[in-house]
Design an enzyme around this catalytic site. Structure first.
Site, short mmCIF file in Angstrom:
data_model
loop_
_atom_site.label_atom_id
_atom_site.label_comp_id
_atom_site.label_asym_id
_atom_site.label_seq_id
_atom_site.Cartn_x
_atom_site.Cartn_y
_atom_site.Cartn_z
N ASP A 1 0.86 -1.18 0.00
CA ASP A 1 0.00 0.00 0.00
C ASP A 1 0.90 1.24 0.00
O ASP A 1 2.13 1.13 -0.19
CB ASP A 1 -0.99 -0.04 1.19
N CYS B 1 3.40 -3.01 4.09
CA CYS B 1 2.59 -1.84 4.41
C CYS B 1 3.34 -1.08 5.50
O CYS B 1 4.54 -1.30 5.69
CB CYS B 1 1.15 -2.22 4.79
N THR C 1 3.12 -1.18 8.78
CA THR C 1 3.54 -2.09 9.87
C THR C 1 3.72 -3.53 9.41
O THR C 1 4.29 -4.34 10.15
CB THR C 1 2.46 -2.11 10.97
N HIS D 1 9.60 -24.02 9.78
CA HIS D 1 8.55 -24.60 10.62
C HIS D 1 7.14 -24.43 10.06
O HIS D 1 6.31 -25.32 10.23
CB HIS D 1 8.57 -23.96 12.02
N HIS E 1 6.80 -30.82 11.48
CA HIS E 1 6.15 -29.55 11.15
C HIS E 1 5.08 -29.73 10.08
O HIS E 1 4.13 -28.96 10.01
CB HIS E 1 7.20 -28.53 10.69
#
Ligand code: RB5
Length: 146
Positions: free
Chosen positions: A8, A65, A67, A98, A133
């Site tokens: 964004d 973005c 964050t 994992h 996993h």
């Protein structure tokens, strides 16, 4: 490996840095991010990119973005997507080993370009360990498919 890269408005600068890195590494990628000056809505970029990973058009996706949080939440709504929000190199390696994460989310307002480059290189270069996993990842897919 084919990668889709998007952002964004909050991730434009870091996205350009990562586009340069992918070019340097000779990795095939498509950039669907905004070149916006104004504000856009991260789900409008993150969800279509996630759909294109989920449907097999791309092997991996990188989401940026401000964050990384909005992008990771949005992408993880798409069945088949395991998007990891990562801001350190240890987690970049661990989430491939994992979780077999197929999308990486980062925040331009959280980390600098040097660390982001290291994270991307580590994340792209680390294989899924499978083994115990695999069973855990299967339980996520089973939940999506029930
Ligand atoms: C945009 O201001 C910002 O909210 C967005 O880039 C992202 O950080 C959301 O999680």
């Amino acid at each position: 490996m084919k990668v889709i890269l998007t952002s964004d408005h909050g991730g434009v600068n870091l996205r350009k840095e990562i586009a340069d890195l992918l070019t340097e590494l000779n990795i095939e990628f498509v950039d669907t991010g905004c070149d916006c000056e104004g504000s856009v809505d991260y789900p409008d970029y993150g969800i279509p990119a996630a759909e294109r990973v989920a449907n097999g058009e791309f092997d991996r996706g990188i989401l940026i973005c401000g964050t990384g949080i909005g992008m990771s939440i949005s992408a993880n709504k798409v069945p088949g997507i395991r998007a990891a929000l990562v801001h350190d190199v240890f987690s970049a390696k661990a989430t491939r080993e994992h979780n077999d994460s197929n999308m990486l989310a980062m925040g331009e307002r959280v980390i600098g370009p040097g660390l982001a480059r290291e994270i991307v290189q580590t994340w792209l270069g680390t294989e899924f360990t499978a083994g115990r996993h695999q069973n855990r990842v299967n339980k996520i897919s089973d939940y999506e498919n029930k």
